[in-house]
Design an enzyme around this catalytic site. Sequence first.
Site, short mmCIF file in Angstrom:
data_model
loop_
_atom_site.label_atom_id
_atom_site.label_comp_id
_atom_site.label_asym_id
_atom_site.label_seq_id
_atom_site.Cartn_x
_atom_site.Cartn_y
_atom_site.Cartn_z
N HIS A 72 2.49 61.73 -41.69
CA HIS A 72 2.02 63.35 -41.10
C HIS A 72 0.68 63.33 -40.70
CE1 HIS A 72 5.65 65.24 -42.47
NE2 HIS A 72 5.98 64.56 -43.54
N THR A 88 -0.40 47.72 -47.68
CA THR A 88 -0.97 48.47 -46.61
C THR A 88 -1.26 47.68 -45.50
OG1 THR A 88 -3.21 47.91 -47.40
CG2 THR A 88 -2.13 50.05 -48.36
N LYS A 89 -1.19 46.21 -45.72
CA LYS A 89 -1.40 45.50 -44.51
C LYS A 89 -0.30 44.51 -44.41
CE LYS A 89 -6.53 46.07 -45.04
NZ LYS A 89 -7.64 45.26 -45.45
N LYS A 102 -0.92 34.40 -54.82
CA LYS A 102 -0.57 32.76 -54.53
C LYS A 102 0.31 32.65 -53.46
CE LYS A 102 3.24 32.00 -57.61
NZ LYS A 102 3.49 30.89 -59.04
#
Length: 197
Positions: free
Chosen positions: A125, A177-178, A195
């Site tokens: 949003h 988030t990445k 790892k």
Amino acid sequence: MKDKEAIRQGLKDNPRLKRWLDYLIMNQRDARPRWYIRLLAPLYQHRGYGSKIYHSVRMDTPPYRNFSLGKRSVIESFCCINNAVGDVIIGDYTRIGIHNTIIGPVTIGSHVNLAQGITVTALNHNFNNTTLRIDEQGISTQPVVIGNDVWIGANAVILPGVTIGNHVVIAAGAVVTKDVSDNTLVGGVPAKLIKQI
């Protein structure tokens, strides 16, 4: 495919017709397709050979976006699948676990296992304009792509714009988030490399 794109472009060029069709297809209060559209879902959804969607799954899949479930794939009980703002494509031999939420545009590869309570969302949003309420500012989307041979642990969250590579494990409770590279194990909030596999 070209026909669908031509129709979408025609609707963009005629906003009044688009609003009218959207009203006929989507229940505005409930933000899901109307009951008569849901009855027709098997006619416009692609479900591969031997695939299964449990009866308790909430399929918010209007016909103006693509939904495809590959062969021998399963969407387990109490999930919510939403392609109202972008296509949801799920590959072969993939299991979407109990109580998952998937909001497109999302592409999930083959031989993927999503455990329980996972959210995969390509939707955000907008909230930058302080003179408007958040619900007046609309939404934005960034596609999510999950590769092949991926295991995502319970209660993980995959946020908009993320690409997850092949042969990846996402630890339970992670917030991704990445982008995640091939052959890795990530976990934490926000998710970080634990790892190489």
